[in-house]
Design an enzyme around this catalytic site. Structure first.
Site, PDB file in Angstrom:
ATOM      1  N   ILE A  55     -32.160 -36.609 -23.753  1.00  0.00           N
ATOM      2  CA  ILE A  55     -31.483 -36.933 -22.492  1.00  0.00           C
ATOM      3  C   ILE A  55     -31.584 -35.740 -21.545  1.00  0.00           C
ATOM      4  O   ILE A  55     -31.822 -35.896 -20.352  1.00  0.00           O
ATOM      5  CB  ILE A  55     -29.992 -37.277 -22.731  1.00  0.00           C
ATOM      6  CG1 ILE A  55     -29.851 -38.516 -23.603  1.00  0.00           C
ATOM      7  CG2 ILE A  55     -29.259 -37.477 -21.407  1.00  0.00           C
ATOM      8  CD1 ILE A  55     -28.454 -38.711 -24.181  1.00  0.00           C
ATOM      9  N   ASP A 192     -23.092 -48.045 -19.285  1.00  0.00           N
ATOM     10  CA  ASP A 192     -22.586 -49.404 -19.492  1.00  0.00           C
ATOM     11  C   ASP A 192     -22.556 -50.171 -18.166  1.00  0.00           C
ATOM     12  O   ASP A 192     -22.881 -51.354 -18.110  1.00  0.00           O
ATOM     13  CB  ASP A 192     -21.180 -49.363 -20.115  1.00  0.00           C
ATOM     14  CG  ASP A 192     -21.167 -48.588 -21.422  1.00  0.00           C
ATOM     15  OD1 ASP A 192     -22.135 -48.712 -22.189  1.00  0.00           O
ATOM     16  OD2 ASP A 192     -20.202 -47.840 -21.663  1.00  0.00           O
ATOM     17  N   ARG A 195     -26.212 -50.931 -17.057  1.00  0.00           N
ATOM     18  CA  ARG A 195     -26.732 -52.077 -17.819  1.00  0.00           C
ATOM     19  C   ARG A 195     -26.093 -53.377 -17.336  1.00  0.00           C
ATOM     20  O   ARG A 195     -26.776 -54.397 -17.159  1.00  0.00           O
ATOM     21  CB  ARG A 195     -26.442 -51.888 -19.308  1.00  0.00           C
ATOM     22  CG  ARG A 195     -27.344 -50.874 -19.970  1.00  0.00           C
ATOM     23  CD  ARG A 195     -27.000 -50.725 -21.458  1.00  0.00           C
ATOM     24  NE  ARG A 195     -27.946 -49.832 -22.112  1.00  0.00           N
ATOM     25  CZ  ARG A 195     -27.611 -48.935 -23.032  1.00  0.00           C
ATOM     26  NH1 ARG A 195     -26.360 -48.808 -23.429  1.00  0.00           N
ATOM     27  NH2 ARG A 195     -28.544 -48.160 -23.579  1.00  0.00           N
ATOM     28  N   HIS A 219     -16.789 -46.507 -24.772  1.00  0.00           N
ATOM     29  CA  HIS A 219     -18.248 -46.378 -24.644  1.00  0.00           C
ATOM     30  C   HIS A 219     -18.932 -46.602 -25.985  1.00  0.00           C
ATOM     31  O   HIS A 219     -19.794 -45.838 -26.386  1.00  0.00           O
ATOM     32  CB  HIS A 219     -18.581 -44.990 -24.073  1.00  0.00           C
ATOM     33  CG  HIS A 219     -20.039 -44.764 -23.810  1.00  0.00           C
ATOM     34  ND1 HIS A 219     -20.784 -45.589 -22.998  1.00  0.00           N
ATOM     35  CD2 HIS A 219     -20.898 -43.814 -24.253  1.00  0.00           C
ATOM     36  CE1 HIS A 219     -22.030 -45.154 -22.949  1.00  0.00           C
ATOM     37  NE2 HIS A 219     -22.135 -44.080 -23.710  1.00  0.00           N
ATOM     38  N   MET A 270     -30.126 -43.354 -19.904  1.00  0.00           N
ATOM     39  CA  MET A 270     -28.914 -42.535 -19.988  1.00  0.00           C
ATOM     40  C   MET A 270     -28.976 -41.391 -18.983  1.00  0.00           C
ATOM     41  O   MET A 270     -27.991 -41.091 -18.306  1.00  0.00           O
ATOM     42  CB  MET A 270     -28.747 -41.986 -21.415  1.00  0.00           C
ATOM     43  CG  MET A 270     -27.490 -41.143 -21.633  1.00  0.00           C
ATOM     44  SD  MET A 270     -25.938 -42.014 -21.381  1.00  0.00           S
ATOM     45  CE  MET A 270     -25.317 -41.131 -19.931  1.00  0.00           C
TER      46      MET A 270
END
Length: 355
Positions: A55, A192, A195, A219, A270
């Protein structure tokens, strides 16, 4: 006089080429920190802890592109010199500096306005969730002890999983150090929301940029509760659509893990979501109005000490935390399920520090 200028230019170039050679840096005419005309770009100082990871790398790349960032510190326990050299060649305003290993953590943190923490290990085959928890909990504790010491007033964006437990861990570390400001500790649940916006837009046949889905709770798995009754633009879903969308949003991480077939987890989306959230925090720091995003924060919205819901971001961090608003029956049932699991995850984080 001219030879002095030439020496300075040479020192400036060599400082860039050999950033990790401290002896040379000290004795060179110009330290690397001064390799740039004084002033630099106006903006904020941001540190990424875990900058060389899956990430961390795309996150560092995207933050280097953010015009609100003037100084970007990249910290990790491995590989930061390479990532720093690579990203420092981008012709954007932020000045990049790399820090390697725990002995350089304090230098990485000093004077920072915003700290983004993607540090931690991904789950590897044969690892239990407890193994993963213990390693990442220890990493988060160490990093937060550094923050408490070196930049206690910085806003902290915590990405390291499990967020439902690492945010309570960070809070306990800051409380112990006497620096805890609940408004400045934000668990990043933005992926979240990202998405949810994407999947809902697919069902509606619209541009995801025009969709806003509040996602509350936590989460992980069933703690992720998309409030599909509150979607903007207003729309209604059948019970089948609601169940399909809720499950897909909750299992978004698994979808990526399976698609990557052992080659990793959701790192790119992410990083995108983390930068979207960090940018909102920076706009808040700058004094922007009406900046509202979802985040996992210290909260009185439910009886739990931490909960993800919409927050208004400003100069002090999460300046206002919004109530959940009207829920339909499906969401009320989902909320009870989410709370049940959240209680345990939060307690697990608190106990890790208090034990």
């Amino acid at each position: 006089m001219q030879s002095g200028e030439a020496n300075q230019r040479i020192a400036r170039i060599s400082a860039h080429l050999h950033p990790s050679n401290h002896q040379m840096e000290e004795s060179s005419i110009l330290k690397q920190a001064e390799c740039r005309a004084k002033g630099g770009a106006p903006g904020f100082k941001v540190a990424i802890l875990g900058a060389a990871g899956g990430i961390g790398q795309p996150l560092s790349l995207l933050m280097k592109m953010n015009p609100l960032v003037s100084v970007l510190h990249l910290y990790d326990v491995v590989n930061t010199p390479g990532v720093t050299a690579d990203i420092s060649h981008m012709d954007t305003g932020a000045v990049v500096k790399g820090f390697l290993g725990q002995q350089q953590l304090e230098n990485a943190l000093t004077g920072m306005d915003l700290i983004i923490i993607p540090a931690g290990v991904p789950r590897k085959p044969g690892m239990t969730r407890d193994d993963l928890f213990n390693i990442n909990a220890g990493i988060v504790r160490t990093l937060c002890e550094g923050i408490a010491k070196c930049c206690p007033n910085a806003i902290v964006n915590l990405i390291s999983n499990p967020v439902n437990s690492t945010v309570p861990i960070a809070a306990e570390v800051f409380k112990k150090a006497g620096t805890y400001d609940p408004k400045k500790l934000l668990g990043v649940t933005m992926l979240d929301v990202v998405r949810a916006n994407t999947f809902v837009a697919e069902v509606l046949g619209v541009d995801p940029r025009d969709v806003d889905v509040p996602v509350v709770g936590g989460h992980a798995g069933v703690t992720i509760l998309p409030l599909l009754s509150q979607v903007k633009p207003p729309c209604s879903f059948t019970i089948e659509e609601t169940e399909y969308l809720t499950k897909r949003i909750q299992d978004g991480g698994t979808e990526v893990v399976q698609a990557k077939a052992g080659a990793g987890s959701a790192t790119l989306s992410m990083a995108y979501a983390a930068v979207k959230f960090a940018d909102a925090c920076l706009r808040g720091l700058k004094g922007g109005a009406d900046i509202v995003e979802c985040a996992f924060v210290s909260s009185q919205v439910t009886e739990l000490p931490f909960f993800a819901s919409k927050v208004r971001l400003g100069r002090a961090g999460a300046e206002e935390i919004y109530q959940l608003g009207p829920l339909n029956e499906y969401e009320r049932v989902g909320l009870e399920k989410a709370k049940k699991e959240l209680v345990e995850s939060i307690q697990k984080g608190i106990s890790f520090i208090r034990k």
